[in-house]
Write a protein that holds these residues in place. Structure first.
Motif, PDB file in Angstrom:
ATOM      1  N   UNK A  78       0.849  -1.430   0.777  1.00 47.21           N
ATOM      2  CA  UNK A  78      -0.292  -0.318  -0.086  1.00 47.21           C
ATOM      3  C   UNK A  78       0.551   1.249   0.056  1.00 47.21           C
ATOM      4  N   UNK A  79       1.877   1.413   1.049  1.00 47.39           N
ATOM      5  CA  UNK A  79       2.939   2.296   0.856  1.00 47.39           C
ATOM      6  C   UNK A  79       3.446   2.776  -0.498  1.00 47.39           C
ATOM      7  N   UNK A  80       3.551   1.887  -1.501  1.00 43.10           N
ATOM      8  CA  UNK A  80       4.153   1.693  -3.131  1.00 43.10           C
ATOM      9  C   UNK A  80       2.823   2.274  -3.720  1.00 43.10           C
ATOM     10  N   UNK A  81       2.278   2.107  -3.826  1.00 44.49           N
ATOM     11  CA  UNK A  81       0.438   1.894  -4.425  1.00 44.49           C
ATOM     12  C   UNK A  81       0.165   3.481  -3.912  1.00 44.49           C
ATOM     13  N   UNK A  82       0.133   3.780  -2.880  1.00 51.79           N
ATOM     14  CA  UNK A  82      -0.593   5.138  -2.581  1.00 51.79           C
ATOM     15  C   UNK A  82      -0.289   6.902  -2.630  1.00 51.79           C
ATOM     16  N   UNK A  83       1.516   6.391  -3.009  1.00 54.53           N
ATOM     17  CA  UNK A  83       1.960   7.490  -3.549  1.00 54.53           C
ATOM     18  C   UNK A  83       1.566   8.039  -5.181  1.00 54.53           C
ATOM     19  N   UNK A  84       1.315   6.940  -5.422  1.00 56.71           N
ATOM     20  CA  UNK A  84       1.166   6.773  -7.112  1.00 56.71           C
ATOM     21  C   UNK A  84      -0.104   7.029  -7.803  1.00 56.71           C
ATOM     22  N   UNK A  85      -1.646   7.065  -6.783  1.00 61.29           N
ATOM     23  CA  UNK A  85      -2.651   6.858  -6.532  1.00 61.29           C
ATOM     24  C   UNK A  85      -3.458   8.641  -6.884  1.00 61.29           C
ATOM     25  N   UNK A  86      -4.373   8.780  -7.965  1.00 60.93           N
ATOM     26  CA  UNK A  86      -4.545  10.564  -8.010  1.00 60.93           C
ATOM     27  C   UNK A  86      -5.411   9.934  -7.161  1.00 60.93           C
ATOM     28  N   UNK A  87      -5.967   9.697  -6.230  1.00 58.59           N
ATOM     29  CA  UNK A  87      -6.625   9.789  -4.915  1.00 58.59           C
ATOM     30  C   UNK A  87      -5.932  10.299  -4.277  1.00 58.59           C
ATOM     31  N   UNK A  88      -4.710  10.193  -3.495  1.00 61.14           N
ATOM     32  CA  UNK A  88      -3.401  10.405  -2.065  1.00 61.14           C
ATOM     33  C   UNK A  88      -3.174  11.455  -3.146  1.00 61.14           C
ATOM     34  N   UNK A  89      -2.461  12.504  -3.910  1.00 64.44           N
ATOM     35  CA  UNK A  89      -2.533  13.480  -4.770  1.00 64.44           C
ATOM     36  C   UNK A  89      -3.377  14.014  -4.607  1.00 64.44           C
ATOM     37  N   UNK A  90      -4.357  13.428  -4.731  1.00 59.79           N
ATOM     38  CA  UNK A  90      -5.400  14.744  -4.644  1.00 59.79           C
ATOM     39  C   UNK A  90      -5.286  15.548  -3.350  1.00 59.79           C
ATOM     40  N   UNK A  91      -6.055  14.203  -2.263  1.00 60.38           N
ATOM     41  CA  UNK A  91      -5.927  14.519  -0.714  1.00 60.38           C
ATOM     42  C   UNK A  91      -4.304  15.421  -0.527  1.00 60.38           C
ATOM     43  N   UNK A  92      -3.793  15.261  -0.604  1.00 55.32           N
ATOM     44  CA  UNK A  92      -1.951  15.709  -0.296  1.00 55.32           C
ATOM     45  C   UNK A  92      -2.219  17.308  -0.781  1.00 55.32           C
ATOM     46  N   UNK A  93      -2.652  17.540  -2.031  1.00 55.71           N
ATOM     47  CA  UNK A  93      -3.288  18.803  -2.388  1.00 55.71           C
ATOM     48  C   UNK A  93      -4.045  19.879  -0.884  1.00 55.71           C
ATOM     49  N   UNK A  94      -4.663  18.995  -0.619  1.00 53.43           N
ATOM     50  CA  UNK A  94      -6.000  19.828  -0.265  1.00 53.43           C
ATOM     51  C   UNK A  94      -5.072  19.877   1.536  1.00 53.43           C
ATOM     52  N   UNK A  95      -4.637  18.925   1.585  1.00 50.44           N
ATOM     53  CA  UNK A  95      -3.991  18.625   2.993  1.00 50.44           C
ATOM     54  C   UNK A  95      -2.801  20.283   2.976  1.00 50.44           C
ATOM     55  N   UNK A  96      -1.731  19.871   1.632  1.00 54.61           N
ATOM     56  CA  UNK A  96      -1.089  20.914   1.800  1.00 54.61           C
ATOM     57  C   UNK A  96      -1.839  22.190   1.576  1.00 54.61           C
ATOM     58  N   UNK A  97      -3.172  22.709   1.136  1.00 52.78           N
ATOM     59  CA  UNK A  97      -3.768  24.178   1.501  1.00 52.78           C
ATOM     60  C   UNK A  97      -3.990  24.238   3.029  1.00 52.78           C
ATOM     61  N   UNK A  98      -4.597  23.245   3.301  1.00 51.40           N
ATOM     62  CA  UNK A  98      -5.132  23.308   4.816  1.00 51.40           C
ATOM     63  C   UNK A  98      -3.656  23.793   5.680  1.00 51.40           C
ATOM     64  N   UNK A  99      -2.829  23.657   5.227  1.00 52.03           N
ATOM     65  CA  UNK A  99      -1.685  23.767   5.967  1.00 52.03           C
ATOM     66  C   UNK A  99      -0.575  24.753   6.464  1.00 52.03           C
ATOM     67  N   UNK A 100      -1.595  25.608   4.817  1.00 52.10           N
ATOM     68  CA  UNK A 100      -0.475  26.822   4.678  1.00 52.10           C
ATOM     69  C   UNK A 100       0.314  26.989   3.590  1.00 52.10           C
ATOM     70  N   UNK A 101       0.672  25.627   3.282  1.00 53.84           N
ATOM     71  CA  UNK A 101       1.960  25.575   2.357  1.00 53.84           C
ATOM     72  C   UNK A 101       1.637  26.048   1.278  1.00 53.84           C
ATOM     73  N   UNK A 102       0.428  25.790   1.067  1.00 54.10           N
ATOM     74  CA  UNK A 102       0.051  26.131  -1.095  1.00 54.10           C
ATOM     75  C   UNK A 102      -1.197  27.618  -0.718  1.00 54.10           C
ATOM     76  N   UNK A 103      -1.300  28.322  -1.397  1.00 55.53           N
ATOM     77  CA  UNK A 103      -2.161  29.263  -0.998  1.00 55.53           C
ATOM     78  C   UNK A 103      -3.577  28.560  -1.239  1.00 55.53           C
TER      79      UNK A 103
END
Length: 955
Positions: free
Chosen positions: A697-722
């Motif tokens: 799962x660790x290998x699969x997750x980072x390539x999945x679009x679902x994970x990248x989409x979540x990472x994008x929004x988490x970065x936004x909530x952290x203030x890392x991305x405007x």
């Protein structure tokens, strides 16, 4: 912790203060409801309490009446004393309307504060705080750091949290749990009262409300004993078939709509629940198209506030008999008495069905009553299992977002804005909240360090302090709900909206030529225009990319397992040679499902049994057909998604070519580059050990679009991305690279695991396989056989008629849909001979050689549906007045359509009814003299495709 069970009926109003009892008499309230009888004593004693009861049973008053009694006895301070928190602004508005009648009786000032509150009202609240503040979780976060409001919050003695069950399973609830600890820091301990619908784990819910250490009492007045729920699925009749063309739907869909219509007619006021916003619009439009005066309205979160308020008011007044709604009506908005609930298609969760049906039956304490209208045999079985679980009092577990790091980041900054600079002190307050009760301090300081690296906080000599970016970050990330833009998907063949694509999918993947899956069918992008993606169906049941299914409610593994047990029961009965009537009688005694619906499901399983093998909870089936394979395994939505991703990765590695997947709660479908070997899938499954799951799962997750989409929004909530960053310029690969091994990565993975995966149920299956507790059957289907009956639904979603579309028949279904759309296109004809006759009608109603209804001439031309411009231009021409070039062009075009119609009749009109097809293109189509009707419609479809691809470049 104590739990108050049902007690003998007694008037508990006698315990209330006289100032509270007197208004009750004036309001005509003389007898407490069950939840009020049980809740008033503990709440009156000042105990933290969780009140559990169905919507509409008086939970709000059960909390407020004893709090009002305490208030009138103890009130000596200025400032806000009572905070009432509800998840929706509509609930805020509703609560204000309900509470205002108490103001003069108790000398109360009650006000609402949310995103729509004006700047003037906010200032007045800061200068003159109300006694009771009704607000949302986000707005409470907004007022906490304010210098004046902070002082007013020091007077808080009671906090009521409405719809606790709704908040607890979202990040909004996790954020609220920390926000309440910030209020505690200001005001000291206050009494907490939570209002909840029936939930699976009341103890967890109560702890979520008060934290791990504080005392709390559960007051439970929920019961499903007085709830009547059954499942049915009406079979189409001859009249349904006759009506299907008018409503542009197949007979089975018409049968269900007719039943819903009859049920609405039979009851005074009902709610009709659907699972998605699109479904509410489709059902509402078809009911209205059938009868424009039919008294229903649509209600969902995407509609304007004014429209929703209008729908609610009309329902209260009786002008509307039913509201077709999504989860927007699950919550306790007061819309008057409801005597019946209709659920269209399986509700997918026991708790949702209880909550929805629980909205009925409170007028004179009658039983709650509701029906599920199922759409296909799988839907019947699933809905039957859910209805049966209601009777046995089983509910899905409550999943709380524990240790959420982006929520924590926001609240750490909030504490600094509150004036707390000692991180150890902040950590102490954080640990008081239930979601962070076991939170490691090292992870806490990793989040602090991340905020420091981003320049949101400063850290010096062991203390942290706010900086210039702190205020902006805090106030731009108040909401934990992701800001997601949706694009409508329009089928260019039928002209219908078939769903939505989220912003991330459109930006990252959707470009002309890309194929994807939506609603179980494959589509190819033709053009993207503003907020619309036009697509065409293609002969490929998977396409290249699975589309996002954000709104789909997950089915729990236990419900999927129960469906497998149902199948096994039928399988064993068939194997024992039991007759059909006997099996049906037995099933009727076990499940609250109407006989015709059960018979439909029984026939479905009987067909499967004759052709192959019935998959069950402990008997898996692997079937292959052409280059497809289906693994039948009932692990629920998230379990099968987890298993599917792992098997897809392993099979891709073994074959050296991509293996695509699609999953539902009962099946995992694969598409291979060539015809697959079913034994390869079985071997891959049997070789998979439970210990392999996590590293895979660790290998699969980072390539999945679902994970990248979540990472994008988490970065936004952290203030890392405007917040307003242009996502189209953000690379998914760079995002993964930038935030690997950071708290952002940890949080995105935690979210995906909680909401999208189910690792334990996959491991349990693999352990059962190791112990030979589960058998696997394999079958390879020939080209002419097609998939098995149970395999078909996932290869092509069940069409509303119940007819399934296998790959080789896809074009025929596309042409069938195109014919239906064109026959129902509305056109306007004008007689070129007399200019005194015109008609607005549908193509299907025309004669093969249409004539003027006035003079009998056949010289008819197509005009725009609105306006009289063409007629005026023709009259101007007859008067021999001067025409400009544009006017001459319009007259010529009209006459060209008339020449086409006099030559080819209705066929010419059909061609010109196509999108973007004028007389020139129609003439080209007809000159080809298509040999068959399908050839004719195929030419129209090609012309529409060409128009969609090129019209954006026209001058």
């Amino acid at each position: 912790m104590k739990t108050h069970n049902i007690s003998k009926t007694m008037d508990q109003f006698k315990h209330l203060h006289e100032k509270v009892k007197e208004p009750l008499k004036k309001f005509g309230i003389t007898k407490p409801t069950p939840i009020q009888r049980r809740a008033i004593p503990p709440v009156l004693k000042g105990k933290n309490s969780l009140l559990v009861a169905p919507t509409g049973t008086g939970k709000t008053e059960a909390a407020l009446l004893p709090i009002f009694s305490q208030y009138v006895e103890k009130d000596t301070e200025n400032g806000i004393k009572i905070i009432y928190i509800a998840p929706l602004r509509a609930l805020n508005r509703d609560m204000l309307d309900r509470l205002q009648r108490w103001e003069e009786h108790l000398d109360l000032d009650i006000q609402v504060r949310h995103g729509d509150t004006t700047q003037y009202q906010r200032r007045q609240q800061a200068l003159h705080p109300p006694d009771i503040l009704i607000t949302t979780p986000e707005t409470m976060q907004a007022i906490l750091p304010g210098s004046r409001m902070k002082e007013h919050l020091k007077s808080v003695r009671w906090v009521i949290v409405d719809e606790v069950h709704e908040l607890a399973e979202s990040k909004r609830g996790t954020q609220l749990s920390l926000g309440l600890e910030r209020v505690f820091r200001l005001a000291g301990d206050f009494q907490r009262v939570g209002l909840s619908a029936t939930v699976g784990d009341m103890e967890k819910m109560s702890r979520f409300l008060v934290g791990p250490e504080r005392e709390v009492e559960i007051v439970n007045a929920s019961s499903t004993e007085e709830m009547s729920i059954w499942v049915e699925s009406p079979m189409p009749t001859e009249s349904d078939a006759e009506l299907s063309d008018d409503l542009n739907a197949d007979p089975s869909t018409i049968a269900r709509i007719r039943r819903i219509r009859d049920l609405i007619d039979e009851h005074e006021s009902s709610l009709t629940f659907v699972n998605t916003r699109e479904a509410s619009e489709i059902l509402g439009s078809r009911l209205k198209f059938w009868d424009s005066d039919f008294p229903v309205s649509v209600h969902h979160g995407s509609l304007s506030k004014d429209y929703r308020i209008s729908s609610e008011d009309e329902f209260r007044k009786g002008g509307v008999k039913s509201i077709i709604c999504t989860s927007s009506m699950e919550l306790g908005i007061d819309i008057g008495n409801i005597d019946f609930v209709i659920q269209y298609m399986s509700p997918r969760q026991v708790k949702r069905l209880i909550q929805r049906v629980g909205r009925s039956g409170h007028k004179i304490r009658e039983a709650s009553e509701g029906v599920v209208i199922a759409a296909d045999p799988d839907d019947v079985i699933e809905a039957g299992m859910i209805a049966e679980r209601v009777v046995s009092d089983w509910l899905e577990p409550t999943d709380i977002h524990e240790k959420s790091l982006d929520v924590l980041a926001h609240q750490i900054v909030g504490f600094t804005l509150d004036g707390v600079s000692d991180p150890e002190k902040i950590f102490e307050f954080v640990s008081r909240a239930y979601p962070y009760r076991n939170f490691p301090s090292e992870e806490f300081f990793e989040v602090v360090e991340q905020l420091q690296d981003q320049g949101v906080l400063w850290r010096d000599d062991g203390e942290i302090s706010r900086g210039k970016r702190s205020w902006k970050y805090y106030y731009t990330t108040l909401s934990m709900i992701p800001d997601i833009k949706n694009f409508q998907i329009e089928d260019m063949v039928t002209g219908q909206s078939i769903g939505t694509l989220d912003e991330e999918f459109v930006i990252d993947k959707a470009e002309p030529g890309v194929t994807f899956i939506c609603q179980g069918e494959a589509w190819q992008v033709v053009e993207i225009e503003d907020d619309k993606v036009r697509v065409e169906p293609i002969d490929d049941p998977y396409g290249a990319i699975p589309a996002w299914e954000g709104e789909l409610i997950p089915v729990d593994s236990k419900i999927a397992e129960k469906s497998g047990i149902f199948r096994k029961h039928v399988k064993n009965a068939l194997a024992d040679g039991e007759d059909k009537d006997g099996i049906l009688e037995d099933l009727e005694s076990r499940y609250p499902v109407e006989k015709d619906a059960l018979e439909w499901s029984l026939n479905y399983l009987e067909d499967q049994d004759e052709e192959a093998y019935i998959p069950t909870d402990d008997g898996l089936l692997i079937e292959t057909y052409k280059d497809f394979a289906v693994l039948h395994v009932p692990l629920g939505t998230n379990g099968n998604r987890t298993m599917g991703q792992i098997l897809s990765a392993l099979l891709t590695t073994r074959l050296g070519a991509s293996v695509r997947i699609k999953t539902d709660p009962y099946r995992i479908a694969f598409r291979f580059p060539d015809k697959p070997d079913p034994e390869l899938i079985e071997t891959t499954l049997r070789d998979l050990e439970p210990d392999y799951i996590e590293p895979l799962l660790e290998k699969i997750l980072k390539k999945s679009s679902v994970f990248r989409w979540r990472l994008l929004h988490v970065a936004k909530k952290f203030g890392a991305i405007e917040k307003d960053a242009d996502y189209s310029k953000i690379s998914g690969d760079r995002l993964v690279e930038a935030y690997q091994d950071t708290p952002l990565w940890t949080e995105a993975e935690r979210e995906v695991r909680l909401e999208k995966l189910n690792v334990p149920v996959v491991k349990k299956l693999l352990e059962s396989l190791e112990n030979d507790e589960i058998e696997i059957e394999t079958i390879s289907r020939g080209y002419n056989q097609g998939p098995t009956p149970i395999g078909l639904p996932i290869l092509n979603e069940l069409a509303a008629s119940g007819e399934l579309v296998v790959p080789e028949r896809a074009e025929r279904e596309i042409l069938k849909a195109l014919k239906r759309r064109l026959k129902n296109e509305q056109i306007k004809l004008l007689c070129l001979n007399c200019l005194d006759w015109s008609t607005l009608t549908r193509v299907r109603r025309l004669d093969e050689k249409p004539e003027c209804g006035n003079c009998g001439a056949r010289l008819l031309g197509l005009t725009p549906k609105r306006g009289r411009e063409v007629r005026k231009l023709l009259e101007k021409e007859r008067r021999e007045e001067k025409l400009d070039d544009e006017e001459k062009h319009r007259i010529k075009r009209f006459k060209d359509t008339a020449n086409m119609i006099i030559t080819h009749g209705k066929k010419a009109i059909t061609a010109m009814a196509g999108r973007g097809i004028g007389p020139t293109t129609a003439s080209r189509i007809l000159r080809k003299q298509p040999e068959t009707e399908d050839d004719f419609y195929r030419e129209i479809l090609d012309a529409e495709r060409q128009y969609a691809r090129t019209h954006g470049f026209w001058d």
